[in-house]
Design an enzyme around this catalytic site. Structure first.
Site, PDB file in Angstrom:
ATOM      1  N   TYR A   1       8.629   5.166   8.303  1.00 15.35           N
ATOM      2  CA  TYR A   1       9.604   4.795   7.285  1.00 15.35           C
ATOM      3  C   TYR A   1       8.940   4.527   5.939  1.00 15.35           C
ATOM      4  CZ  TYR A   1       8.632  -0.278   7.234  1.00 15.35           C
ATOM      5  OH  TYR A   1       8.055  -1.513   7.066  1.00 15.35           O
TER       6      TYR A   1
ATOM      7  N   ARG B   1       2.857   9.031   0.936  1.00 12.89           N
ATOM      8  CA  ARG B   1       2.526   8.152   2.073  1.00 12.89           C
ATOM      9  C   ARG B   1       3.351   8.526   3.309  1.00 12.89           C
ATOM     10  NH1 ARG B   1       2.690   1.847   0.977  1.00 12.89           N
ATOM     11  NH2 ARG B   1       4.933   2.206   1.071  1.00 12.89           N
TER      12      ARG B   1
ATOM     13  N   LYS C   1       2.796   3.833   8.277  1.00 15.32           N
ATOM     14  CA  LYS C   1       3.998   3.014   8.094  1.00 15.32           C
ATOM     15  C   LYS C   1       4.984   3.422   9.177  1.00 15.32           C
ATOM     16  CE  LYS C   1       6.536   0.978   4.300  1.00 15.32           C
ATOM     17  NZ  LYS C   1       6.353  -0.384   4.779  1.00 15.32           N
TER      18      LYS C   1
ATOM     19  N   GLU D   1      -4.007  -8.369   5.437  1.00 15.32           N
ATOM     20  CA  GLU D   1      -2.843  -8.338   4.544  1.00 15.32           C
ATOM     21  C   GLU D   1      -1.799  -9.317   5.056  1.00 15.32           C
ATOM     22  OE1 GLU D   1      -0.993  -4.407   4.726  1.00 15.32           O
ATOM     23  OE2 GLU D   1      -1.536  -4.218   6.826  1.00 15.32           O
TER      24      GLU D   1
END
Ligand code: PMP
Length: 289
Positions: free
Chosen positions: A34, A53, A152, A185
């Site tokens: 996504y 990406r 992702k 992160e």
């Protein structure tokens, strides 16, 4: 709330009428990828970066995109129009599709594309300018050779567990370390800190998502003569930081006021954080002209 959903090109404004088959592998296994886009002044921001990406995520899991960039973008624009939103949150999900139960990707029939557009709303705490609080959680970021954080994917359980742990401890969000205790992160954002006037952020090699906001900030810092370094960071670096902020498509530049219950620096957004925030604001304004 205003919204619109497109499933393989079928549009509706009613989420109750937007459904996917229970055999879809995105639902069963998180076998999907996504992107979250947003608009500024009604225009989609950083479109090429998001598509680049998306293509990297698709290649990494061997997923064939259901259509080319132009066609997907057209469908996104159509869904944004149908939502009638002033400013939009846009989630593009591509699953590997359905098929008989079984992990083998060869069982999948064809990729399915879901576009979800809703009014972009921001957490009041983010807007207050006070900064948010973080907890360094026990949940470790996925090992990059197991499930790379650079992909992702729809498999976000790692991050769900991390934010749940942070919230249970009364913090707003989490910082995740890797197996060697290096800083990675936050759950849906990258992290920067400031030490002695230098902007520091973990390198991609540690195993993080290559955030588009992170990339823009690194570039803006370079262009504006701000010292910046991508290097391995540890818990002690977080604890001794003068300033800290998170960054992401929706959060933009979000100051962090406290870590594990202790203030960061003065406990108020610091000067370099404010500088990066205003450079980023300027950049988004220029991009949406
Ligand atoms: N890390 C993770 C794990 C994320 O989910 C996100 C949000 N996409 C980010 C970082 C920030 O990326 P971006 O700036 O592209 O929104």
């Amino acid at each position: 709330m205003r919204m619109a959903i497109s499933i393989d090109g079928n549009l509706t404004n009613d989420p109750a009428r937007a459904s996917i088959p229970v055999f879809d592998r995105g639902f069963l296994y998180g076998d999907s990828i996504y992107e979250v886009f947003r608009t500024y002044q009604g225009r989609l921001f950083a479109v090429n970066e998001h598509f680049d990406r998306l293509e990297r995520s698709a290649a990494a899991i061997g997923l064939r995109l259901p259509a080319g960039r132009e066609a997907i973008l057209k469908e996104i624009e159509k869904t944004v129009q149908a939502a009638g939103t002033a400013e939009s949150y846009v989630r593009l999900v591509i699953t590997r599709g359905g098929g008989d139960i079984g992990l083998d990707p060869a069982l999948a029939d064809r990729p399915r594309m879901i576009i979800l557009v809703k009014e972009l709303t921001l957490d009041p705490k983010w807007k207050s300018g006070q900064g948010i609080t973080l907890k360094v959680v026990n949940v470790r970021r996925n090992y990059k050779n197991a499930l790379s954080p650079a992909i992702k994917s729809g498999n976000y359980l790692n991050n769900v567990l991390a934010i749940a742990e942070a919230k249970a401890a009364g913090a707003d969000d989490a910082i995740m370390l890797d197996f060697e205790e290096k800083v990675t992160e936050s759950t849906t954002s990258n992290v920067f800190l400031v030490k002695n006037g230098v902007l520091l952020t973990p390198p991609l090699e540690v195993g993080i998502l290559e955030g588009i906001t992170r990339k823009i900030l690194l570039r803006l810092a370079g262009e504006n003569g701000i010292d910046v370094s991508e290097k391995d960071l540890w818990l002690r670096d977080l604890e001794s930081a003068d300033e800290m902020f998170l960054c992401g498509t929706i959060k933009e530049v979000l100051p962090v006021s406290a870590l594990d219950g202790k203030p960061i620096g003065s406990g108020r957004p610091g000067p370099l954080t404010m500088r990066m925030s205003s450079l980023f604001d300027e950049f988004t304004r220029r991009s949406s002209l």
